[in-house]
Design a protein around this motif. Structure first.
Motif, PDB file in Angstrom:
ATOM      1  N   GLY A   1       5.575  -4.492   3.622  1.00 59.29           N
ATOM      2  CA  GLY A   1       4.272  -3.898   3.356  1.00 59.29           C
ATOM      3  C   GLY A   1       3.404  -4.797   2.492  1.00 59.29           C
ATOM      4  O   GLY A   1       3.309  -5.997   2.710  1.00 59.29           O
ATOM      5  N   TRP A   2       2.793  -4.212   1.468  1.00 62.93           N
ATOM      6  CA  TRP A   2       1.905  -4.963   0.587  1.00 62.93           C
ATOM      7  C   TRP A   2       2.679  -6.001  -0.221  1.00 62.93           C
ATOM      8  O   TRP A   2       2.117  -6.984  -0.700  1.00 62.93           O
TER       9      TRP A   2
ATOM     10  N   CYS B   1      -3.683   3.257   4.348  1.00 67.59           N
ATOM     11  CA  CYS B   1      -2.916   2.632   5.426  1.00 67.59           C
ATOM     12  C   CYS B   1      -2.465   1.245   4.955  1.00 67.59           C
ATOM     13  O   CYS B   1      -3.168   0.577   4.197  1.00 67.59           O
ATOM     14  N   SER B   2      -1.321   0.820   5.404  1.00 71.15           N
ATOM     15  CA  SER B   2      -0.789  -0.473   4.970  1.00 71.15           C
ATOM     16  C   SER B   2      -1.471  -1.662   5.649  1.00 71.15           C
ATOM     17  O   SER B   2      -1.221  -2.802   5.264  1.00 71.15           O
ATOM     18  N   ARG B   3      -2.314  -1.420   6.642  1.00 76.51           N
ATOM     19  CA  ARG B   3      -3.049  -2.504   7.287  1.00 76.51           C
ATOM     20  C   ARG B   3      -4.323  -2.801   6.501  1.00 76.51           C
ATOM     21  O   ARG B   3      -5.153  -1.909   6.312  1.00 76.51           O
ATOM     22  N   PRO B   4      -4.498  -4.024   6.011  1.00 75.08           N
ATOM     23  CA  PRO B   4      -5.715  -4.362   5.269  1.00 75.08           C
ATOM     24  C   PRO B   4      -6.965  -4.087   6.106  1.00 75.08           C
ATOM     25  O   PRO B   4      -7.014  -4.392   7.293  1.00 75.08           O
ATOM     26  N   GLY B   5      -7.957  -3.475   5.473  1.00 78.33           N
ATOM     27  CA  GLY B   5      -9.216  -3.193   6.140  1.00 78.33           C
ATOM     28  C   GLY B   5      -9.284  -1.848   6.837  1.00 78.33           C
ATOM     29  O   GLY B   5     -10.342  -1.401   7.218  1.00 78.33           O
TER      30      GLY B   5
ATOM     31  N   ASP C   1      -3.338   5.314  14.035  1.00 75.10           N
ATOM     32  CA  ASP C   1      -3.462   4.115  14.858  1.00 75.10           C
ATOM     33  C   ASP C   1      -2.368   3.103  14.563  1.00 75.10           C
ATOM     34  O   ASP C   1      -1.708   2.589  15.463  1.00 75.10           O
ATOM     35  N   HIS C   2      -2.167   2.786  13.314  1.00 70.85           N
ATOM     36  CA  HIS C   2      -1.282   1.682  12.952  1.00 70.85           C
ATOM     37  C   HIS C   2       0.191   2.065  12.826  1.00 70.85           C
ATOM     38  O   HIS C   2       1.055   1.212  12.988  1.00 70.85           O
ATOM     39  N   SER C   3       0.502   3.317  12.541  1.00 75.02           N
ATOM     40  CA  SER C   3       1.913   3.681  12.418  1.00 75.02           C
ATOM     41  C   SER C   3       2.615   3.560  13.767  1.00 75.02           C
ATOM     42  O   SER C   3       3.722   3.037  13.857  1.00 75.02           O
TER      43      SER C   3
END
Length: 115
Positions: A111-112, A9-13, A22-24
């Motif tokens: 993103g990253w 996932c692109s969200r750290p952690g 969840d994050h998309s």
């Protein structure tokens, strides 16, 4: 042959892999629809058509037909922040899809890669 591991996932952690359920959805809600971001009917009829009429050949590689109207040298957000009309065709250039992807990655990383 082993299958390739899915990217994280692109969200750290976050421990999910892409697409993260969840994050998309959360990212899509924060980003807004294309129309909410200013890419509605006015953009299509005035900006895109005007830019591609002015620049029928890609302004970067000069080899392919232009298929994407790119805001340049300032982004759509920068133009709006300065009180300028982001749908004015003179604030754009025609690019082929390949060059548009490369230019966007270089000038507006996400993103990253976002700094």
């Amino acid at each position: 042959m082993p299958s390739r591991q899915k990217p994280p996932c692109s969200r750290p952690g976050c421990e999910h892999s892409k697409p993260c359920p969840d994050h998309s959805k959360q990212t899509d809600r924060q980003r807004g629809s294309a129309a909410q971001r200013g890419y509605g009917q006015m953009h299509e009829q005035r900006f895109r058509r005007g830019v591609l009429d002015r620049h029928p050949v890609c302004r970067v590689c000069w080899a392919e037909p232009a298929t994407v109207a790119d805001h340049w040298p300032k982004s759509r957000r920068q133009l709006a922040a300065e009180g300028l009309d982001p749908n004015e065709p003179s604030y754009g250039r025609g690019l082929c899809a390949s060059c548009h992807g490369k230019e966007t990655a270089k000038n507006q990383p996400g993103g990253w890669n976002a700094g």
